[in-house]
Scaffold this motif. Structure first.
Motif, PDB file in Angstrom:
ATOM      1  N   LEU A  92       0.843  -1.191   0.000  1.00 28.62           N
ATOM      2  CA  LEU A  92       0.000   0.000   0.000  1.00 28.62           C
ATOM      3  C   LEU A  92       0.878   1.240   0.000  1.00 28.62           C
ATOM      4  O   LEU A  92       1.685   1.448   0.915  1.00 28.62           O
ATOM      5  CB  LEU A  92      -0.916   0.011   1.229  1.00 28.62           C
ATOM      6  N   ARG A  93       0.716   2.067  -1.008  1.00 28.19           N
ATOM      7  CA  ARG A  93       1.489   3.307  -1.119  1.00 28.19           C
ATOM      8  C   ARG A  93       0.710   4.446  -0.462  1.00 28.19           C
ATOM      9  O   ARG A  93      -0.502   4.575  -0.654  1.00 28.19           O
ATOM     10  CB  ARG A  93       1.751   3.630  -2.581  1.00 28.19           C
ATOM     11  N   GLY A  94       1.404   5.242   0.339  1.00 24.82           N
ATOM     12  CA  GLY A  94       0.741   6.370   0.983  1.00 24.82           C
ATOM     13  C   GLY A  94       1.748   7.290   1.643  1.00 24.82           C
ATOM     14  O   GLY A  94       2.964   7.061   1.592  1.00 24.82           O
TER      15      GLY A  94
ATOM     16  N   THR B  73      -7.184   6.770   5.555  1.00 21.39           N
ATOM     17  CA  THR B  73      -6.048   6.799   6.474  1.00 21.39           C
ATOM     18  C   THR B  73      -6.053   5.559   7.364  1.00 21.39           C
ATOM     19  O   THR B  73      -7.078   5.198   7.951  1.00 21.39           O
ATOM     20  CB  THR B  73      -6.105   8.067   7.343  1.00 21.39           C
TER      21      THR B  73
ATOM     22  N   LEU C 232      -0.921   6.082   7.962  1.00 22.23           N
ATOM     23  CA  LEU C 232      -0.615   6.116   6.535  1.00 22.23           C
ATOM     24  C   LEU C 232      -1.825   6.612   5.776  1.00 22.23           C
ATOM     25  O   LEU C 232      -2.890   5.984   5.806  1.00 22.23           O
ATOM     26  CB  LEU C 232      -0.229   4.715   6.041  1.00 22.23           C
TER      27      LEU C 232
ATOM     28  N   LEU D  41      -7.823   0.329  -3.629  1.00 19.97           N
ATOM     29  CA  LEU D  41      -6.650  -0.506  -3.405  1.00 19.97           C
ATOM     30  C   LEU D  41      -7.052  -1.953  -3.123  1.00 19.97           C
ATOM     31  O   LEU D  41      -7.877  -2.206  -2.237  1.00 19.97           O
ATOM     32  CB  LEU D  41      -5.841   0.030  -2.218  1.00 19.97           C
TER      33      LEU D  41
ATOM     34  N   GLU E 130       6.339   9.916   1.284  1.00 19.04           N
ATOM     35  CA  GLU E 130       5.679   8.740   0.733  1.00 19.04           C
ATOM     36  C   GLU E 130       6.479   7.479   1.049  1.00 19.04           C
ATOM     37  O   GLU E 130       7.708   7.456   0.901  1.00 19.04           O
ATOM     38  CB  GLU E 130       5.517   8.884  -0.784  1.00 19.04           C
TER      39      GLU E 130
ATOM     40  N   THR F  23      -3.612   6.853   2.536  1.00 16.59           N
ATOM     41  CA  THR F  23      -3.635   6.195   1.225  1.00 16.59           C
ATOM     42  C   THR F  23      -4.802   6.705   0.408  1.00 16.59           C
ATOM     43  O   THR F  23      -5.647   7.464   0.901  1.00 16.59           O
ATOM     44  CB  THR F  23      -3.765   4.664   1.394  1.00 16.59           C
TER      45      THR F  23
ATOM     46  N   ILE G  35       5.929   2.852   1.148  1.00 19.81           N
ATOM     47  CA  ILE G  35       5.088   1.710   0.783  1.00 19.81           C
ATOM     48  C   ILE G  35       5.000   0.793   1.995  1.00 19.81           C
ATOM     49  O   ILE G  35       6.027   0.378   2.551  1.00 19.81           O
ATOM     50  CB  ILE G  35       5.653   0.953  -0.425  1.00 19.81           C
TER      51      ILE G  35
END
Length: 364
Positions: A243-245, A261, A255, A325, A280, A257, A282
């Motif tokens: 998960l990217r955020g 959040t 985080l 996601l 940012e 995303t 991951i």
């Protein structure tokens, strides 16, 4: 038995294609080491270099302390088992097992003794007069293994030996290979693209991608502490959720995303993440580290919509979506939720993984 040592070993083909980029590692005497990675990563090329079937472009390769860069395959004291068995169809099982010994001029009595011993060990004594066409896939694979074992080499090299077998036979042959290795203790290098084979067989695993070594460690160390995004995503079935955020700090970490959040509390990597606040990252989550909770449970960290539910007997694989996601969770059977419904999930905060989105390296 012998050690195998690679010191900055490279393979570059005449057209300039780089197949192996500076491999350096040692294989201990009696160790079973697995080379694993996707198709085209260079694992079979590396195995063939150890066997002498591919030339070494640069670096030093040693077997038993002896430099073998320019030594012919037949003089390296190795035995190789191929993916396609490579049995002689006109020969019986006994003749196939003893063929390499006959080529070396071994006395007939010794050949018969070794063949009988290996046949009993591999439960082939009732098939010694049969030809390969009359054997099952598992029996042919055992003959191929036995033909290598009967020579009593210093090093075994196995190139995806189970890929032609069905799932049930692969499982039984994995157990067979592990049992044989424990009994004989021969230094063994095993190539596979199957992460299950790698995790269950290897005492250590070398993970390769595009000709470069990504990480070398024991199976559980690789699983619990992957060095980068490639290793994290490659080992594990189902694969790790990534998960990217943006990482924020307040009452603990969180985080932000695209799906919302996610509160992360105070993970063990707090000190290492200090310089990553408002940047940012991951986040990696193993499927087993996501737990369905009641809607009013204060430990619930995120909501996700259940899309597909896969019951596989002793566990259930949940395919979910957190905003846009995708997520995968692994839970015990008996989950009380249907596709389309919203689930509340808790996170094992002590088992989080963080990666640099620029180069994929592990943080902390």
């Amino acid at each position: 038995m012998a050690t195998v040592s690679l010191d900055n070993v490279r393979k570059v083909y005449p057209d300039g294609q780089l197949a192996i980029a500076g491999a350096s590692f040692d294989i201990g005497d009696g160790e079973l080491l697995v080379l694993v990675g996707p198709s085209g990563c260079g694992k079979t090329t590396l195995l063939r270099m150890i066997a002498g079937l591919e030339t070494v472009s640069a670096g030093t390769l040693r077997i038993g302390g002896r430099v073998v860069n320019d030594v012919a395959p037949k003089d390296r004291d190795i035995a190789m088992v191929f993916q396609n068995y490579a049995l002689y169809p006109h020969m019986t099982v006994a003749e196939n097992l003893g063929f390499s010994l006959r080529l070396r001029g071994t006395p007939r009595a010794e050949i018969a003794q070794r063949v009988d011993e290996i046949a009993r060990l591999l439960e082939l004594e009732q098939r010694l007069d049969a030809r390969p066409a009359a054997l099952s896939g598992g029996q042919r694979q055992r003959v191929a293994l036995g033909r290598a074992m009967v020579r009593q080499p210093a090093v075994f090299l196995l190139d995806e030996p189970l890929s032609n077998l069905d799932a049930r036979l692969r499982q039984s042959m994995r157990v067979e290979i592990a049992r044989l290795h424990r009994r004989f203790g021969t230094t063994t290098v095993y190539v596979t693209h199957d992460q299950v084979e790698a995790m269950t067989l290897g005492q250590r695993i070398v993970v390769l991608d595009r000709g470069a070594i990504q990480q070398i460690d024991t199976p559980m160390k690789l699983y619990e502490c992957p060095a980068n995004l490639f290793v994290a995503g490659f080992l594990g079935s189902p694969a790790m959720n990534l998960l990217r955020g943006t990482l924020h700090a307040g009452d603990g970490l969180a985080l932000a995303t695209a799906g919302g959040t996610i509160p992360l509390g105070a993970p063990p990597q707090m000190d290492a993440l200090d310089g990553w606040r408002d940047r940012e990252v991951i986040l990696g989550l193993r499927p087993e580290d996501l737990h369905p909770l009641a809607a009013d449970d204060p430990a619930a960290a995120l909501e996700a919509r259940l899309e597909v539910l896969e019951p596989v007997g002793n566990e259930v694989i949940l395919h979910l979506r957190h905003g846009d996601l995708p997520l995968v969770a692994r839970t015990p059977p008996g989950i009380a939720c249907a596709p389309g419904e919203t689930m509340h999930l808790g996170i094992a905060l002590q088992r989080l993984h963080f990666f640099d989105p620029r180069d994929g390296a592990r943080i902390g």
